[in-house]
Design a protein around this motif. Structure first.
Motif, PDB file in Angstrom:
ATOM      1  N   LYS A 150       1.021  -1.276   0.265  1.00  0.00           N
ATOM      2  CA  LYS A 150       0.336  -0.159   0.189  1.00  0.00           C
ATOM      3  C   LYS A 150       1.168   0.882   0.174  1.00  0.00           C
ATOM      4  CE  LYS A 150       0.217  -0.112   4.776  1.00  0.00           C
ATOM      5  NZ  LYS A 150      -1.361  -0.454   6.271  1.00  0.00           N
ATOM      6  N   GLN A 175       9.347   5.721   9.816  1.00  0.00           N
ATOM      7  CA  GLN A 175       7.426   6.151   9.615  1.00  0.00           C
ATOM      8  C   GLN A 175       6.326   4.833  10.256  1.00  0.00           C
ATOM      9  OE1 GLN A 175       5.117   4.818   8.063  1.00  0.00           O
ATOM     10  NE2 GLN A 175       6.053   2.805   7.718  1.00  0.00           N
ATOM     11  N   ARG A 176       5.821   5.432  11.190  1.00  0.00           N
ATOM     12  CA  ARG A 176       5.167   4.481  11.784  1.00  0.00           C
ATOM     13  C   ARG A 176       3.391   5.006  11.969  1.00  0.00           C
ATOM     14  NH1 ARG A 176       6.244   4.980  18.438  1.00  0.00           N
ATOM     15  NH2 ARG A 176       6.576   7.440  18.578  1.00  0.00           N
ATOM     16  N   LYS A 177       3.417   6.379  11.837  1.00  0.00           N
ATOM     17  CA  LYS A 177       1.836   6.779  12.055  1.00  0.00           C
ATOM     18  C   LYS A 177       0.596   5.934  11.427  1.00  0.00           C
ATOM     19  CE  LYS A 177       3.554  10.337  15.237  1.00  0.00           C
ATOM     20  NZ  LYS A 177       3.504  11.189  14.659  1.00  0.00           N
ATOM     21  N   GLN A 178       1.288   5.483   9.902  1.00  0.00           N
ATOM     22  CA  GLN A 178       0.194   4.792   9.841  1.00  0.00           C
ATOM     23  C   GLN A 178       0.132   3.125   9.920  1.00  0.00           C
ATOM     24  OE1 GLN A 178       0.893   5.343   5.472  1.00  0.00           O
ATOM     25  NE2 GLN A 178       1.632   3.050   4.960  1.00  0.00           N
ATOM     26  N   GLU A 179       1.174   3.103  10.572  1.00  0.00           N
ATOM     27  CA  GLU A 179       0.982   1.588  11.074  1.00  0.00           C
ATOM     28  C   GLU A 179       0.529   1.229  11.721  1.00  0.00           C
ATOM     29  OE1 GLU A 179       2.560  -0.917   9.059  1.00  0.00           O
ATOM     30  OE2 GLU A 179       3.481   0.803   7.949  1.00  0.00           O
ATOM     31  N   ALA A 180      -0.810   0.445  11.383  1.00  0.00           N
ATOM     32  CA  ALA A 180      -2.049  -0.577  12.913  1.00  0.00           C
ATOM     33  C   ALA A 180      -1.054  -0.428  13.946  1.00  0.00           C
ATOM     34  CB  ALA A 180      -2.737  -0.979  11.895  1.00  0.00           C
ATOM     35  N   ASP A 208       7.085   9.399   1.293  1.00  0.00           N
ATOM     36  CA  ASP A 208       5.976   9.967   0.444  1.00  0.00           C
ATOM     37  C   ASP A 208       6.048   8.707  -0.763  1.00  0.00           C
ATOM     38  OD1 ASP A 208       3.600  10.174  -1.555  1.00  0.00           O
ATOM     39  OD2 ASP A 208       4.466  12.091  -1.820  1.00  0.00           O
ATOM     40  N   VAL A 265       2.491   4.754   1.128  1.00  0.00           N
ATOM     41  CA  VAL A 265       3.140   5.254   2.120  1.00  0.00           C
ATOM     42  C   VAL A 265       3.395   6.434   2.576  1.00  0.00           C
ATOM     43  CG1 VAL A 265       4.962   4.600   4.303  1.00  0.00           C
ATOM     44  CG2 VAL A 265       4.600   2.958   3.103  1.00  0.00           C
ATOM     45  N   ARG A 266       2.467   7.238   3.415  1.00  0.00           N
ATOM     46  CA  ARG A 266       2.490   7.896   3.650  1.00  0.00           C
ATOM     47  C   ARG A 266       3.134   9.127   4.560  1.00  0.00           C
ATOM     48  NH1 ARG A 266      -0.855   8.119  -1.140  1.00  0.00           N
ATOM     49  NH2 ARG A 266      -0.055   8.723  -3.430  1.00  0.00           N
ATOM     50  N   ASP A 267       3.757   9.920   5.499  1.00  0.00           N
ATOM     51  CA  ASP A 267       4.155  10.305   6.424  1.00  0.00           C
ATOM     52  C   ASP A 267       4.218  11.793   7.028  1.00  0.00           C
ATOM     53  OD1 ASP A 267       4.135   9.114   9.900  1.00  0.00           O
ATOM     54  OD2 ASP A 267       5.535   9.919   8.909  1.00  0.00           O
ATOM     55  N   GLU A 268       3.946  12.319   7.057  1.00  0.00           N
ATOM     56  CA  GLU A 268       4.178  13.826   7.148  1.00  0.00           C
ATOM     57  C   GLU A 268       5.504  13.836   8.266  1.00  0.00           C
ATOM     58  OE1 GLU A 268       2.603  18.085   7.833  1.00  0.00           O
ATOM     59  OE2 GLU A 268       1.075  16.573   8.305  1.00  0.00           O
TER      60      GLU A 268
END
Length: 390
Positions: free
Chosen positions: A245, A274-279, A255, A247-250
């Motif tokens: 999927k 990055q880890r913010k979008q990881e469940a 990106d 991967v986007r994390d500010e």
């Protein structure tokens, strides 16, 4: 016989008048040889001298036979082999002297006994050393000073293969008693996050904390910062990754689109941070880190590269500037570490995460990861005894 075929040293006929012998001439006399009579063998090959200082094979001959093509090839191969061996040895010595051996594991107190096999503690830190202000801006690293852990991996090698075990940096563990090196103040053992050990007491306290909570003796320590990580990835020409999927994390600057692609150093750093979008938050990040390290090891730590240090010169040069190891770690130990990672990545070992009971434990230090004590204890015992984990 004609004059040019007379044998040297033969006395002249008695009727010949006595005279002083002429001074020897370096140049051969002109040939007056004519074709032999029918049935007479030629006394010498045409244009060659049967005797004298210029005879074929004699001292001072200017007509030596050139080496055969096969002999010239063997000589060339020998010279090239020597050059390559010297180049490899030179790279080995250069890299070995560049190692930053600033961690002295031998002085640590309260350590656990040695077990079977060899254990490496591999740490990815967020050290900004080696990055310019522009680099920090482009890599979204921020401007925080000092260094904290972004990843902690316990790598075990032994008779039963290789195990790469990720320890989440937010793991809720017990820090052993320690002395703050800046203030000189002593602290008692207390619960805290694993990365707090690194920020409060550096590699020394991190090693002691890992040993206290796992019972596994750490034999070698290796740590690499942001600049070294980016440099290594770029030195190998990027790393191929396939993402399920986007991967986007500010925060990390990631990106990346879904699908297969080649990540350069900056993209790779953003991906593993990055880890913010990881469940599963930090647990999801450790899985991404293992996935990436496996891909990097497959590309950078090939058997031919490990056997010939000169082939790994660009990678070594890129990583050594921010690589920190313990005083007992030398280049062969690092090569063994890379080979172990390659084996684990290529199916010749195991890639595991520590068993977890609660990925979102509420604590006085914020959200933390609580290990499953029973299963984690069994896993650590297997590593300590060099048995395959179940």
């Amino acid at each position: 016989m004609t004059d040019w075929t007379d044998r040297p040293g033969e006395p002249p006929p008695e009727w010949a008048p006595r005279q002083e012998p002429p001074a020897p001439s370096l140049a051969p006399p002109p040939s007056t040889r004519t074709a032999p009579l029918p049935g007479m063998p030629s006394p010498a090959a045409p244009g060659r001298y049967a005797s004298g200082v210029h005879a074929r094979g004699g001292r001072g001959s200017r007509n030596r036979r050139r080496p055969s093509r096969s002999r010239r090839f063997l000589r060339t191969a020998a010279v090239l082999s020597s050059v390559l061996l010297l180049a490899g040895a030179g790279t080995y010595v250069w890299a070995d002297t560049r190692l930053n051996q600033q961690v002295d594991l031998g002085t640590l107190s309260g350590r656990v006994p040695r077990g079977e096999g060899t254990n490496y503690l591999v740490v990815g830190s967020d050290s900004r050393e080696g990055l310019s202000q522009q680099d920090r801006k482009e890599l979204n690293t921020g401007s925080a000073e000092g260094r904290r852990t972004d990843s902690v991996i316990l790598l075990h090698t032994g008779a039963n293969g290789t195990t790469m075990l990720s320890l989440p940096r937010d793991s809720w563990v017990t820090l052993p008693p320690y002395l703050d090196p800046d203030t000189g103040r002593s602290y008692r053992a207390a619960p805290n996050k694993l990365n707090a050990a690194f920020s409060l007491g550096g590699p020394d306290l991190l090693v002691r904390t890992v040993e206290r909570n796992t019972g596994v003796h750490i034999d070698h320590y290796a740590e690499i910062g942001f600049a070294g990580f980016v440099g290594v990835v770029d030195a190998v020409g990027g790393v191929d990754m396939c993402l399920d999927k986007p991967v986007r994390d500010e925060d990390s600057g990631a990106d990346l689109p879904a699908g297969c692609q080649t990540l350069d150093g900056a993209e790779a750093l953003a991906f593993v941070r990055q880890r913010k979008q990881e469940a599963q938050g930090d647990l999801g990040r450790t899985r991404n880190q293992q996935k990436f390290l496996a891909a990097l090891a497959r590309k950078a730590a090939t058997p031919s590269t490990l056997a010939d240090p000169s082939k790994s010169f660009p990678t070594l040069r890129a990583g050594l500037d921010t690589l920190i190891v313990d005083e007992e770690t030398e280049l062969p130990d690092l090569m063994s570490l890379f080979e172990a990672m390659r084996k684990a990545a290529s199916g010749g070992g195991r890639q595991l995460n520590v068993p977890v009971a609660d990925p979102d434990l509420r604590t006085s230090k914020g959200s933390a990861v609580k290990w499953d004590d029973r299963r984690a204890r069994a896993l650590f015992t297997a590593l300590r005894e060099d048995r395959p984990p179940r």
